[in-house]
Enzyme design. Structure first.
Site, PDB file in Angstrom:
ATOM      1  N   ASP A  21      37.987  36.347  43.616  1.00  7.12           N
ATOM      2  CA  ASP A  21      37.853  36.772  42.760  1.00  7.12           C
ATOM      3  C   ASP A  21      36.404  36.793  41.598  1.00  7.12           C
ATOM      4  OD1 ASP A  21      38.979  39.212  41.580  1.00  7.12           O
ATOM      5  OD2 ASP A  21      39.795  38.124  40.562  1.00  7.12           O
ATOM      6  N   ASN A  69      46.531  44.780  46.866  1.00  4.05           N
ATOM      7  CA  ASN A  69      45.563  45.409  47.428  1.00  4.05           C
ATOM      8  C   ASN A  69      45.797  46.507  47.832  1.00  4.05           C
ATOM      9  OD1 ASN A  69      43.818  42.357  47.379  1.00  4.05           O
ATOM     10  ND2 ASN A  69      44.046  42.976  45.634  1.00  4.05           N
TER      11      ASN A  69
HETATM   12  C1  IPE Z   1      43.703  38.639  44.079  1.00  5.98           C
HETATM   13  O1  IPE Z   1      42.901  38.848  43.071  1.00  5.98           O
HETATM   14  C2  IPE Z   1      44.021  38.617  45.217  1.00  5.98           C
HETATM   15  C3  IPE Z   1      42.369  38.616  46.431  1.00  5.98           C
HETATM   16  C4  IPE Z   1      41.306  37.676  45.245  1.00  5.98           C
HETATM   17  C5  IPE Z   1      42.781  38.924  47.197  1.00  5.98           C
HETATM   18  P1  IPE Z   1      42.805  40.795  42.496  1.00  5.98           P
HETATM   19  O2  IPE Z   1      41.434  41.189  41.985  1.00  5.98           O
HETATM   20  O3  IPE Z   1      43.304  42.163  43.366  1.00  5.98           O
HETATM   21  O4  IPE Z   1      44.089  40.525  41.332  1.00  5.98           O
HETATM   22  P2  IPE Z   1      44.231  41.145  39.534  1.00  5.98           P
HETATM   23  O5  IPE Z   1      44.416  42.545  40.563  1.00  5.98           O
HETATM   24  O6  IPE Z   1      43.221  41.023  38.918  1.00  5.98           O
HETATM   25  O7  IPE Z   1      45.751  40.862  39.134  1.00  5.98           O
HETATM   26  C1  IPE Z   2      37.745  40.162  45.121  1.00 10.66           C
HETATM   27  O1  IPE Z   2      37.402  40.813  44.272  1.00 10.66           O
HETATM   28  C2  IPE Z   2      38.356  39.976  46.345  1.00 10.66           C
HETATM   29  C3  IPE Z   2      39.495  41.546  46.388  1.00 10.66           C
HETATM   30  C4  IPE Z   2      40.744  41.096  45.534  1.00 10.66           C
HETATM   31  C5  IPE Z   2      39.296  42.121  47.718  1.00 10.66           C
HETATM   32  P1  IPE Z   2      37.702  42.028  43.721  1.00 10.66           P
HETATM   33  O2  IPE Z   2      37.760  42.856  44.588  1.00 10.66           O
HETATM   34  O3  IPE Z   2      38.796  42.091  43.190  1.00 10.66           O
HETATM   35  O4  IPE Z   2      36.223  41.883  42.257  1.00 10.66           O
HETATM   36  P2  IPE Z   2      37.055  42.118  40.856  1.00 10.66           P
HETATM   37  O5  IPE Z   2      37.738  41.308  40.380  1.00 10.66           O
HETATM   38  O6  IPE Z   2      37.325  43.478  40.913  1.00 10.66           O
HETATM   39  O7  IPE Z   2      35.257  42.145  40.554  1.00 10.66           O
HETATM   40 MG    MG Z   3      39.692  41.097  40.903  1.00 12.14          MG
END
Ligand code: IPE
Ligand code: IPE
Ligand code: MG
Length: 245
Positions: A21, A69
């Site tokens: 993340d 997502n």
């Molecule tokens: C969790 O991250 C999913 C992945 C890393 C693929 P998200 O960024 O989607 O989760 P939330 O929205 O912060 O809970």
């Molecule tokens: C994790 O990074 C990747 C996926 C969930 C696909 P994020 O895209 O959630 O990055 P933040 O949390 O918005 O910084």
């Molecule tokens: Mg995220």
């Protein structure tokens, strides 16, 4: 300095799961678009995979795309799907060289055809490798998986392939998409968020949870080792007392 030499190689987890993340925030800090964060995260995947191989971890599950997502802007979803395809294409030789076995969990049939095809190719080509099992969680969520397991169990009871009084914890585990995998002893989440976001809710019942503020694109081998060292310093009691261990 944190280093591999501080790791007790006789006590490494069999299975490590990572919630990768922070890509979007990392990109924003650089004044870039979120997708730049995702492409930059590929280097962190290489680092984690190499580090896992070097210390003898058998399974590395990476949460790459959740069911939730899909609700992101369509451009970002498309960019992530394209990245999956190009990464598998670019990395396949290196996976082979390092004897990495690629697998995937999640609602794979919901991915665009090109992703499914590339993924399938990668899985088939690496099927015989005996190095680290790189398991990608794609279009995955735990509640999706548990619901699917309930349906399949109900169906098997209906068809008389299974008796309801036979159902136990290991039967339930075997109906999950991780049926062939041991539960992760360690779950890592980057980016400072302290939640599990619908990831492996059943499987992490007794996992050690490790949270780091490092944003995923900045995650390096040392960060991985740091998590392993902390894991090795935790006392895992499984409900017993310290004295009983
Ligand atoms: C969790 O991250 C999913 C992945 C890393 C693929 P998200 O960024 O989607 O989760 P939330 O929205 O912060 O809970
Ligand atoms: C994790 O990074 C990747 C996926 C969930 C696909 P994020 O895209 O959630 O990055 P933040 O949390 O918005 O910084
Ligand atoms: Mg995220």
């Amino acid at each position: 300095m944190i280093g591999k030499d501080q790791i007790d190689l006789a006590n490494v987890p069999n299975h490590v799961a990572i919630i990768m993340d922070g890509n979007g925030r990392w990109a924003k800090q650089q004044g870039e678009l979120r997708t730049f964060g995702h492409t930059s995260g590929v280097e962190a995947v290489r680092e984690a995979l190499t580090a896992a191989g070097e210390i003898g971890i058998k399974h590395l599950t990476l949460y790459a795309f959740s069911t939730e997502n899909w609700n992101r802007p369509v451009e970002e979803v498309n960019a992530l799907m394209d990245l999956l395809v190009s990464t598998i294409m670019n990395e396949i030789d290196s996976l082979q060289e390092n004897k990495v076995k690629l697998t995937a969990i999640g609602n794979i049939s919901s991915l665009p055809d090109q992703c499914q095809n590339e993924l399938q190719k990668g899985i088939e080509e690496t099927a015989e490798n005996d190095g680290v099992n790189l398991n990608l969680a794609l279009s995955y969520s735990s509640r999706w998986e548990i619901t699917k397991a309930f349906k399949e169990i109900a169906k098997d009871v209906e068809l008389k392939n299974l008796r309801s009084d036979e159902i136990n914890e290991s039967i339930v585990s075997s109906y999950l998409t991780t049926g062939d995998l041991p539960d992760p002893e360690l779950m890592i989440r980057t980016s400072g968020e302290k939640r599990v976001s619908n990831f492996m809710l059943w499987q992490i019942a007794y996992s050690e949870l490790y949270f780091t503020d490092v944003l995923w694109p900045d995650f390096r081998k040392e960060d991985f080792y740091k998590a392993i060292i902390e894991f090795q310093n935790r006392e895992r009691r499984f409900g017993k007392t310290s004295e009983q261990k």
